[in-house]
Design an enzyme around this catalytic site. Structure first.
Site, short mmCIF file in Angstrom:
data_model
loop_
_atom_site.label_atom_id
_atom_site.label_comp_id
_atom_site.label_asym_id
_atom_site.label_seq_id
_atom_site.Cartn_x
_atom_site.Cartn_y
_atom_site.Cartn_z
N HIS A 65 0.83 -1.21 0.00
CA HIS A 65 0.00 0.00 0.00
C HIS A 65 0.86 1.26 0.00
CE1 HIS A 65 -4.31 -1.34 0.96
NE2 HIS A 65 -3.65 -2.41 0.61
N VAL A 69 1.15 4.10 -3.59
CA VAL A 69 0.69 5.48 -3.40
C VAL A 69 1.91 6.36 -3.11
CG1 VAL A 69 -0.76 7.02 -2.02
CG2 VAL A 69 -1.52 4.68 -2.48
N GLY A 71 4.79 6.17 -4.22
CA GLY A 71 6.04 5.41 -4.22
C GLY A 71 6.43 4.92 -2.84
N PRO A 162 -5.58 -1.70 -5.96
CA PRO A 162 -6.51 -2.64 -6.58
C PRO A 162 -7.69 -2.97 -5.66
CG PRO A 162 -4.45 -3.73 -5.94
CD PRO A 162 -4.26 -2.28 -5.70
N HIS A 192 -1.36 -13.24 -0.94
CA HIS A 192 -2.64 -13.55 -0.29
C HIS A 192 -2.62 -14.93 0.36
CE1 HIS A 192 -5.19 -10.40 -2.73
NE2 HIS A 192 -4.39 -9.86 -1.83
N ASP A 244 -6.32 -17.93 2.44
CA ASP A 244 -5.91 -19.28 2.05
C ASP A 244 -6.48 -20.24 3.10
OD1 ASP A 244 -4.69 -21.72 1.68
OD2 ASP A 244 -2.64 -20.97 1.66
#
Length: 324
Positions: A65, A69, A71, A162, A192, A244
């Site tokens: 994150h 945003v 860099g 995303p 994830h 997961d």
């Protein structure tokens, strides 16, 4: 009439300089000022990780994150009013990630040679490598020299991260704008494997996907019913679900095996398998953990170069949560 050309040239110069700046990152950046920086950061990260596994996904997500945003400049750490972390896309970032960086910075600053000489942005990059490795993932080298940004605004997050309902084109467009390929995007999505999510992020897929299908047809039906049990309609909004369901606390390639089985939690996960353009890469990573790990190291190294501040831009933040 010269103004548009001048603006374009300035933009070109800016883009060129930000691309070149990433080349100034180097593994031995602190060799002469704080040679044991990596050990100091790791010891603090290990301590946090032993207290709670959430340290791993929280730190990894924080790094992603941050880099997408403004860099990789640790602007996500800044706690001013209307900062990045106040945006709806960032509000769910777990406190354990922030805490890990703060604790690691304290550990670095306890060494008199290192005090106020190491960038918060680099501490976040190193801590990310360490949590990936502690969770069973690869141990990789980290390029260093990212200076800390002074600005963090809620507005800068808009349309930079995303969303769980993205399709492949939307994912590729966003990652490409940060110099990352489709393979990089798929490899980074593999993070994830240790992620977790609040029910609201995917409830549409299991309750009201479309007028014709209550449940998303690309979702494994048995898994959908398991998700309904864990996420009843009036669920406590604080409840979080492992992304997961098989090996939630191991950084491995199980995420990709889950996609093959229709067990991607987000639309943006499952689309990697259902879209023919990305399916072969998912199959490769599902069948070969080494290929996934190599691709992940390449991708997270490239991620760590996005929009970095070097030279005389930015600063060494004395407190990671506020500019000097």
């Amino acid at each position: 009439m010269e103004t548009p050309n001048f603006v374009f040239f300035s933009l070109l110069l800016l883009l060129t300089s930000s691309t070149i700046s990433s080349a100034q990152l180097t593994r031995g950046f602190y060799n002469n000022v704080c040679p044991n920086v990596e050990q100091l950061v790791r010891s603090a990260v290990v301590q946090n990780f032993q207290q709670t596994f959430v340290t791993a996904p929280a730190t990894l997500r924080l790094f992603f994150h941050d880099c997408f945003v403004r860099g990789c400049d640790a602007s996500i750490m800044l706690a001013n009013s209307n900062a990045e972390r106040d945006h709806p896309d960032d509000i769910s970032l777990a406190g354990d990630g922030f805490d890990t960086v703060i604790k690691a910075k304290e550990a670095v600053d306890r060494d008199p040679n290192c005090r106020n000489k190491v960038y918060c942005a680099d501490i976040l990059a190193l801590a990310t490598r360490d949590v990936v490795n502690l969770a069973g993932g690869p141990l990789y080298n980290v390029e260093l020299g990212r200076r800390d940004g002074r600005i963090s605004t809620i507005a800068s997050v808009q349309r930079r991260l995303p969303h769980p309902d993205f399709n492949l084109d939307q994912l590729n467009s966003m990652f490409n704008s940060n110099g990352l390929s489709q393979t990089d995007m798929i490899a980074l999505s593999g993070a994830h494997t240790i992620g977790f999510s609040h029910c609201s992020r995917f409830s549409k897929r299991i309750y009201n996907f479309s007028p014709r299908d209550r449940i998303d047809p690309t979702l494994n039906l048995q898994y959908a019913f398991q998700l309904r049990q864990m996420c009843p309609l009036k669920v406590d909004p604080r409840i979080a679900i492992n992304m997961d369901p098989v090996t939630p606390q191991k950084f491995d390639n199980q995420y990709f095996k889950n996609l093959v089985d229709g067990k991607g939690l987000f639309t943006s996960d499952q689309v990697l398998f259902t879209d023919a353009r990305s399916k072969a890469t998912v199959n490769l990573f599902a069948s070969n953990e080494g290929d996934f790990q190599n691709a992940f190291v390449d991708a997270i190294t490239k991620l760590g170069r996005v929009g970095v501040l070097t030279g005389n831009r930015g600063e060494i933040r004395l407190d990671c949560t506020r500019p000097n």
